[in-house]
Scaffold this active site. Sequence first.
Site, PDB file in Angstrom:
ATOM      1  CE  LYS A   1    -101.899  26.357  32.704  1.00 13.01           C
ATOM      2  NZ  LYS A   1    -100.405  26.419  32.641  1.00 13.01           N
TER       3      LYS A   1
ATOM      4  CD  GLU B   1    -109.351  28.586  38.213  1.00  8.91           C
ATOM      5  OE1 GLU B   1    -110.520  28.247  37.964  1.00  8.91           O
ATOM      6  OE2 GLU B   1    -108.362  27.858  38.002  1.00  8.91           O
TER       7      GLU B   1
ATOM      8  CB  SER C   1     -95.035  21.892  30.498  1.00 11.14           C
ATOM      9  OG  SER C   1     -94.179  22.841  31.095  1.00 11.14           O
TER      10      SER C   1
HETATM   11  C1  LIG Z   1     -99.571  26.211  33.722  1.00  4.46           C
HETATM   12  C2  LIG Z   1     -98.266  25.650  33.337  1.00  4.46           C
HETATM   13  C3  LIG Z   1     -97.590  24.718  34.147  1.00  4.46           C
HETATM   14  C4  LIG Z   1     -98.076  24.304  35.505  1.00  4.46           C
HETATM   15  O1  LIG Z   1     -99.319  23.690  35.512  1.00  4.46           O
HETATM   16  P1  LIG Z   1     -99.462  22.116  35.761  1.00  4.46           P
HETATM   17  O2  LIG Z   1    -100.925  21.935  35.930  1.00  4.46           O
HETATM   18  O3  LIG Z   1     -98.681  21.772  36.966  1.00  4.46           O
HETATM   19  O4  LIG Z   1     -98.942  21.440  34.555  1.00  4.46           O
HETATM   20  C5  LIG Z   1     -96.403  24.180  33.689  1.00  4.46           C
HETATM   21  N1  LIG Z   1     -95.877  24.541  32.510  1.00  4.46           N
HETATM   22  C6  LIG Z   1     -96.488  25.449  31.695  1.00  4.46           C
HETATM   23  C7  LIG Z   1     -95.840  25.806  30.406  1.00  4.46           C
HETATM   24  C8  LIG Z   1     -97.699  26.022  32.082  1.00  4.46           C
HETATM   25  O5  LIG Z   1     -98.285  26.919  31.278  1.00  4.46           O
END
Ligand SMILES: *Cc1c(COP(=O)(O)O)cnc(C)c1O
Length: 393
Positions: A89, A111, A377
Amino acid sequence: MNYNINEKGYYGEFGGAFIPEMLYPNVEELRQNYLKIMTEPSFKAEFDQLLKDYVGRPSPLYFAKRLSEKYNTKIYLKREDLNHTGAHKINNTIGQILMAKRLGKNRIIAETGAGQHGVATATVCALMGIECIVYMGEIDIERQAPNVARMKMLGATVIPATSGSKTLKDATNEAIRDWINNPVDTYYIIGSVVGPHPYPDMVAKFQAIVSEEIKFQLKEKEDTENPDYVIACVGGGSNAAGAYYHYLNDKNVKLIAVEAAGLGVDSGESAATSVLGKEGIIHGSKTLLMQTKDGQITEPYSISAGLDYPGVGPMHAHLYKTGRAEFISITDDQAMKAGLELCQLEGIIPAIETSHALGVFEQKTFKPDDIVVVSLSGRGDKDLETYIKHFKL
Ligand SMILES: *Cc1c(COP(=O)(O)O)cnc(C)c1O
């Protein structure tokens, strides 16, 4: 077939900007300027420098040897979990805070649902010394106390949304109301590839650094820029958009999008938007979303806070509709099991969102010489409570 956005702000039939009249000047100012600003050499230089020295990029592309042995294929993990603040993010919030500065804004609103995007926004506001207001549902504030504390420590003001179900969509409504009332000095940082055009495209372009790196990293390791598969979990879709971006128009690279099935796609407690969703408008864009027959948005459910979203971004709706990406849904239990497996085979504790992407290996068989890249992610520190409860640790 083109999988990028067109001049009108659409991916195929999805996207656009369906916004109240009073929001038009804000969104239009951004639309007219975002591409020009992003391609300025001084913008690129500052973005790249911060990604390197502050976020810690490039994030490693790690060959997961024991996981690969277990599933008899070649698995690489793109380690977004090693970024500052623990997920992908931050790539987007760094980009947007620089955009806000170039547009002369001195007040940031955002938000947040689980608080991850709120923390990433509060982080870059502290970095730049800019006022930060985060709207968050009252119920989410109770559920996500550590992230609320983080945002406060970083100097942000957290304002509870007390209407409706007191969760993410209500926080979004409050943020939009704020933006309408403060059109001149305020910039709205959206946390995924959602919202009115140009947000989905802008966020995808900031996250595109992920596949840009995968290309040269894979070239070094496998002497090809292209994997056979890229797998990513999808909430709104930003980590997936980043991991897919430079492969979108290269059909040899297969894309797999993983959604949260929750307790099961047919259980009524799910967030598998592609299976359960219909066309509609959410957060200012036309996309797929989970709704009742008369168009009321239904509450999604997933064990993972970051996938607990009733829609997907318009890029993903288009990838689904055209069949460019294969969509797979993974239940809470399947994800938790896959997350624990990564801990024990590789010594990496993933975010529960990410664990959904890893759940694919039990559902689908890959060939021994397939190169499979998984977008890792985020890291699992924030999810320890949930892991503890689930596994009675
Ligand atoms: C917020 C988040 C997601 C989901 O958000 P996307 O916009 O779909 O990437 C996925 N993995 C993690 C670790 C997150 O913090």
